[in-house]
Scaffold this active site. Structure first.
Site, PDB file in Angstrom:
ATOM      1  N   ASN A   9     -42.146   3.446 -23.356  1.00 47.52           N
ATOM      2  CA  ASN A   9     -42.686   3.590 -21.697  1.00 47.52           C
ATOM      3  C   ASN A   9     -41.586   4.740 -21.115  1.00 47.52           C
ATOM      4  O   ASN A   9     -40.383   5.349 -21.407  1.00 47.52           O
ATOM      5  CB  ASN A   9     -42.619   2.277 -20.582  1.00 47.52           C
ATOM      6  CG  ASN A   9     -42.359   2.736 -19.449  1.00 47.52           C
ATOM      7  OD1 ASN A   9     -42.859   3.276 -18.834  1.00 47.52           O
ATOM      8  ND2 ASN A   9     -42.384   1.636 -18.398  1.00 47.52           N
ATOM      9  N   LYS A  11     -42.397   6.332 -18.021  1.00 44.38           N
ATOM     10  CA  LYS A  11     -42.195   6.603 -17.427  1.00 44.38           C
ATOM     11  C   LYS A  11     -42.514   8.264 -16.498  1.00 44.38           C
ATOM     12  O   LYS A  11     -43.547   8.619 -17.298  1.00 44.38           O
ATOM     13  CB  LYS A  11     -40.849   6.431 -16.599  1.00 44.38           C
ATOM     14  CG  LYS A  11     -40.691   4.549 -17.543  1.00 44.38           C
ATOM     15  CD  LYS A  11     -39.484   4.225 -16.236  1.00 44.38           C
ATOM     16  CE  LYS A  11     -38.819   2.486 -17.222  1.00 44.38           C
ATOM     17  NZ  LYS A  11     -38.213   2.116 -17.368  1.00 44.38           N
ATOM     18  N   HIS A  94     -46.048  -2.812 -14.476  1.00 43.71           N
ATOM     19  CA  HIS A  94     -44.773  -3.471 -15.352  1.00 43.71           C
ATOM     20  C   HIS A  94     -43.824  -3.207 -13.751  1.00 43.71           C
ATOM     21  O   HIS A  94     -44.233  -2.725 -12.348  1.00 43.71           O
ATOM     22  CB  HIS A  94     -44.565  -1.708 -15.049  1.00 43.71           C
ATOM     23  CG  HIS A  94     -43.101  -1.642 -15.873  1.00 43.71           C
ATOM     24  ND1 HIS A  94     -42.190  -0.801 -15.244  1.00 43.71           N
ATOM     25  CD2 HIS A  94     -42.695  -1.167 -16.838  1.00 43.71           C
ATOM     26  CE1 HIS A  94     -40.426  -0.735 -15.956  1.00 43.71           C
ATOM     27  NE2 HIS A  94     -41.235  -0.875 -16.753  1.00 43.71           N
ATOM     28  N   GLU A 166     -39.588  -8.650 -19.587  1.00 47.97           N
ATOM     29  CA  GLU A 166     -38.288  -7.928 -19.205  1.00 47.97           C
ATOM     30  C   GLU A 166     -38.014  -8.467 -17.853  1.00 47.97           C
ATOM     31  O   GLU A 166     -38.074  -7.616 -16.999  1.00 47.97           O
ATOM     32  CB  GLU A 166     -39.297  -5.949 -18.606  1.00 47.97           C
ATOM     33  CG  GLU A 166     -39.891  -5.300 -19.750  1.00 47.97           C
ATOM     34  CD  GLU A 166     -40.277  -3.996 -19.678  1.00 47.97           C
ATOM     35  OE1 GLU A 166     -39.844  -3.255 -20.247  1.00 47.97           O
ATOM     36  OE2 GLU A 166     -41.512  -4.012 -18.750  1.00 47.97           O
ATOM     37  N   GLY A 172     -33.124  -0.346 -17.450  1.00 48.75           N
ATOM     38  CA  GLY A 172     -32.038   0.491 -17.261  1.00 48.75           C
ATOM     39  C   GLY A 172     -30.794   0.703 -16.894  1.00 48.75           C
ATOM     40  O   GLY A 172     -29.912   1.956 -16.443  1.00 48.75           O
ATOM     41  N   SER A 212     -33.057  -2.382 -21.467  1.00 51.43           N
ATOM     42  CA  SER A 212     -32.288  -1.560 -21.925  1.00 51.43           C
ATOM     43  C   SER A 212     -32.036  -1.963 -23.784  1.00 51.43           C
ATOM     44  O   SER A 212     -30.845  -2.222 -23.784  1.00 51.43           O
ATOM     45  CB  SER A 212     -30.446  -2.122 -21.440  1.00 51.43           C
ATOM     46  OG  SER A 212     -30.738  -1.307 -20.340  1.00 51.43           O
TER      47      SER A 212
HETATM   48  P1  PGA Z   1     -35.100   0.717 -20.131  1.00 51.58           P
HETATM   49  O1  PGA Z   1     -36.776   0.301 -19.476  1.00 51.58           O
HETATM   50  O2  PGA Z   1     -34.903   0.605 -22.199  1.00 51.58           O
HETATM   51  O3  PGA Z   1     -34.720   1.881 -19.733  1.00 51.58           O
HETATM   52  O4  PGA Z   1     -34.242  -0.105 -19.660  1.00 51.58           O
HETATM   53  C1  PGA Z   1     -37.766  -0.254 -20.093  1.00 51.58           C
HETATM   54  C2  PGA Z   1     -38.841  -0.629 -19.355  1.00 51.58           C
HETATM   55  O5  PGA Z   1     -38.999  -0.471 -18.851  1.00 51.58           O
HETATM   56  O6  PGA Z   1     -40.128  -0.384 -19.586  1.00 51.58           O
END
Ligand code: PGA
Length: 249
Positions: A9, A11, A94, A166, A172, A212
């Site tokens: 993803n 983003k 999401h 998630e 993040g 993460s």
């Molecule tokens: P991240 O995001 O790996 O940066 O924690 C995962 C996501 O939001 O799908």
């Protein structure tokens, strides 16, 4: 055997040139073909990425899509339009969409319906915030999210979906769910599907972990019985890390 999947993803990151660079680096790394890799660029780059990945095993998805068919919905992109440019997957619900854009489970159910109608595979996201886990309410929250967003589907329809768990506190933040926490929730989700649709169907649905997940912790997370891969944010923005995660099964 359930499909192993690693989804990136991106983003709201990357210029057009950077996005092309990233996809070319992923393609050139010759990723393990037994793992389904899917990238979720900003929608404006999707058409080009579909073209670039056509003769590769990599698939392209988008991060959001409309719950409506077509018409006067300024700023929205319909599932039929995504289909017409070759997009094969879409994220639904999401946590950033739920929290910054106030998307409700009832909206998400409509989005899932639209996607399936257009033969696009939804990756339905669920997960609790920290306060919900601290109150030991995380199972209820996730159960509601999947019941209200997915359990309107028939058996044949739910078989076409992927689920991503998630935990919002892990997205993040650099704080990952432990392998045991991930497995516990994935098993809970699978058992909820068993209750609604039976064992045979629940056994076939891939459930991804996100939050993460990186090249260092992916192996431990993916070694769990009910973790079928990952939805990767930050670490998917770098081809080397993304490929290392795909090689973590
Ligand atoms: P991240 O995001 O790996 O940066 O924690 C995962 C996501 O939001 O799908």
């Amino acid at each position: 055997m359930r499909k192993k999947i690693v989804a990136g993803n991106w983003k709201m990151n990357k210029s057009y040139a950077e996005a092309i660079d990233l996809i070319n680096n992923i393609i050139n790394a010759n990723p393990n073909p037994t793992v389904q890799l899917i990238v979720f660029p900003p929608a404006i780059y999707a058409t080009e990425l579909v073209k670039l990945t056509t003769s590769t095993p990599i698939k392209v998805g988008v991060q959001n899509s409309s719950q409506y068919d077509a018409g006067a919905y300024t700023g929205e992109i319909a599932a039929s339009m995504l289909k017409s440019v070759g997009v094969q997957y879409a994220l639904v619900g999401h946590s950033e969409r739920r929290h910054y854009f106030n998307e409700q489970n009832s909206d998400l159910a409509l989005k899932v319906n639209q996607l399936l109608k257009n033969e696009i595979t939804p990756i339905y996201c669920c997960g609790e915030i920290l306060a919900e886990r601290e109150k030991n309410n995380h199972f209820n929250v996730v159960k509601n999210q999947i019941s209200e967003g997915l359990f309107q589907l028939t058996e044949n329809e739910i078989l076409k979906c992927i689920i991503a768990y998630e935990p919002v506190w892990a997205i993040g933040t650099g704080v990952t769910a432990s392998a045991a926490q991930a497995q516990e929730m994935h098993l809970f989700i699978r058992n909820s599907i068993v209750q609604k649709y039976g064992n045979k169907i629940a056994d076939q649905i891939s459930i991804l972990y996100g939050g993460s997940c990186n090249a260092k912790n992916a192996k431990e997370l993916f070694s769990n019985q009910d973790v079928d891969g990952g939805l990767i944010g930050g670490a998917s923005l770098n081809a080397t890390d993304f490929i290392a995660i795909a090689n973590s099964f």
